[in-house]
Enzyme design. Structure first.
Site, PDB file in Angstrom:
ATOM      1  N   ASN A  10      20.987  -4.470  56.411  1.00  0.00           N
ATOM      2  CA  ASN A  10      20.544  -4.242  55.034  1.00  0.00           C
ATOM      3  C   ASN A  10      19.637  -5.600  54.335  1.00  0.00           C
ATOM      4  OD1 ASN A  10      20.060  -3.573  52.401  1.00  0.00           O
ATOM      5  ND2 ASN A  10      22.395  -3.760  51.843  1.00  0.00           N
ATOM      6  N   LYS A  12      18.324  -5.760  51.793  1.00  0.00           N
ATOM      7  CA  LYS A  12      18.315  -6.214  50.325  1.00  0.00           C
ATOM      8  C   LYS A  12      16.998  -6.477  49.818  1.00  0.00           C
ATOM      9  CE  LYS A  12      23.273  -6.991  50.425  1.00  0.00           C
ATOM     10  NZ  LYS A  12      24.426  -7.520  49.950  1.00  0.00           N
ATOM     11  N   HIS A  95      25.142   2.121  47.405  1.00  0.00           N
ATOM     12  CA  HIS A  95      25.629   0.753  47.788  1.00  0.00           C
ATOM     13  C   HIS A  95      26.165  -0.260  46.505  1.00  0.00           C
ATOM     14  CE1 HIS A  95      25.301  -3.706  48.700  1.00  0.00           C
ATOM     15  NE2 HIS A  95      25.325  -3.385  49.916  1.00  0.00           N
ATOM     16  N   GLU A  97      25.807  -2.665  44.950  1.00  0.00           N
ATOM     17  CA  GLU A  97      24.835  -3.262  43.940  1.00  0.00           C
ATOM     18  C   GLU A  97      24.227  -2.416  43.291  1.00  0.00           C
ATOM     19  OE1 GLU A  97      23.053  -5.705  47.085  1.00  0.00           O
ATOM     20  OE2 GLU A  97      24.497  -6.950  47.243  1.00  0.00           O
ATOM     21  N   GLU A 166      32.695  -1.017  52.315  1.00  0.00           N
ATOM     22  CA  GLU A 166      32.058  -2.142  51.521  1.00  0.00           C
ATOM     23  C   GLU A 166      32.892  -2.771  50.548  1.00  0.00           C
ATOM     24  OE1 GLU A 166      27.832  -3.216  53.372  1.00  0.00           O
ATOM     25  OE2 GLU A 166      27.805  -2.486  51.140  1.00  0.00           O
ATOM     26  N   GLY A 172      28.297 -10.335  49.718  1.00  0.00           N
ATOM     27  CA  GLY A 172      27.465 -11.338  49.469  1.00  0.00           C
ATOM     28  C   GLY A 172      28.273 -12.750  48.863  1.00  0.00           C
ATOM     29  N   SER A 210      29.961  -9.022  54.477  1.00  0.00           N
ATOM     30  CA  SER A 210      29.949 -10.310  54.850  1.00  0.00           C
ATOM     31  C   SER A 210      30.284 -10.321  56.382  1.00  0.00           C
ATOM     32  CB  SER A 210      30.679 -11.294  54.268  1.00  0.00           C
ATOM     33  OG  SER A 210      30.144 -11.555  52.721  1.00  0.00           O
TER      34      SER A 210
HETATM   35  C1  3PY Z   1      26.950  -7.482  52.561  1.00  0.00           C
HETATM   36  O1  3PY Z   1      27.184  -7.719  53.885  1.00  0.00           O
HETATM   37  O2  3PY Z   1      26.696  -8.572  52.090  1.00  0.00           O
HETATM   38  C2  3PY Z   1      26.432  -6.178  52.348  1.00  0.00           C
HETATM   39  O3  3PY Z   1      26.240  -5.781  51.168  1.00  0.00           O
HETATM   40  C3  3PY Z   1      25.893  -5.356  53.452  1.00  0.00           C
HETATM   41  O4  3PY Z   1      25.393  -3.971  52.713  1.00  0.00           O
END
Ligand code: 3PY
Length: 248
Positions: A10, A12, A95, A97, A166, A172, A210
């Protein structure tokens, strides 16, 4: 039969024409014929570039979001049919975010998953709890509620989705759920899918938050972790390749 793991990057809101070119060429050169499914979720403006670079390769193209609407007066939105035009195979929906910064509700995420499925695109449905929810002992209830909203809308097509767990507190932040913490939530999701789907064994539940080259092998060794959704580490070809190797 053991299902192939899925490793999806991803990116981003990162990348440029030059950086994407270098990254994808390095990933393709290093991945060879991977022993797992691999995808990269690129920012929408780079779909055409990534489609061209990935053509004929084992690395699938993914999008990071899709509109819940089919078409029309929705400025800035990207529809599932548009993603289909670029050969997109997977699309992230929900997601954290997007939920956090764009106010996406469970209902909107479910509608997005439905749009993707209708266009022949596999939605990667992201679920996860905040730190406050974890501390309040609500983790299982939160992820069940988020997944239930999607199951309710997509019905028997639930066997065609991918679920990504997640934990919001691990996104992040550099913090990762321990393999045991992740496995515990994956088992909750597995049980829910078993109750909801006629073919639950086919649904992959991947871990995101992460995951990196150092912790991937241990996370991927858990019985209910079927792959990873990789943030920052997917922007560095050597790290992404090490994660792909760990999933093979
Ligand atoms: C991360 O690992 O920070 C993610 O948001 C993966 O989607």
């Amino acid at each position: 039969m053991r299902k192939k793991k899925l490793i999806a990057g991803n990116w981003k809101m990162n990348g440029s024409l030059a950086a994407n070119d270098a990254l994808l060429r390095a990933v393709l050169a290093g991945a060879g014929l991977p022993g797992c499914d691999v995808a990269v979720a690129v920012p929408a403006p780079y779909l055409a570039q990534a489609q061209a670079l990935l053509a004929g390769s084992p690395v699938a193209l993914a999008a990071q979001d899709v509109s819940q609407h089919a078409a029309g007066a929705f400025t800035g939105e990207v529809g599932a049919a548009m993603l289909q035009d670029f050969g997109v195979r997977y699309c992230l929906v929900g997601h954290s975010e997007r939920r956090q910064y764009h106010g996406e509700t469970d209902a909107a995420v479910a509608a997005k998953a439905q749009r993707a499925l209708a266009a022949g695109i596999t939605p990667v449905v992201c679920v996860g709890e905040t730190l406050a929810e974890r501390d309040a002992g609500q983790t299982a209830a939160v992820v069940r509620r988020q997944l239930a909203a999607v199951v309710h809308v997509v019905g028997h097509c639930v066997s065609e989705i991918v679920v990504a767990y997640e934990p919001v507190w691990a996104i992040g932040t550099g913090q990762t759920a321990t393999p045991a913490q992740a496995q515990e939530v994956h088992a909750v999701l597995r049980a829910q899918l078993q109750a909801a789907s006629a073919q639950p064994a086919g649904v992959r539940i991947v871990y995101g938050g992460s995951m990196n080259a150092a912790n991937a092998a241990e996370l991927l060794a858990q019985p209910d972790i079927d792959g990873g959704l990789i943030g920052g580490a997917s922007l560095k070809a050597p790290d992404f390749l090490r994660i792909i190797a760990a999933a093979a």
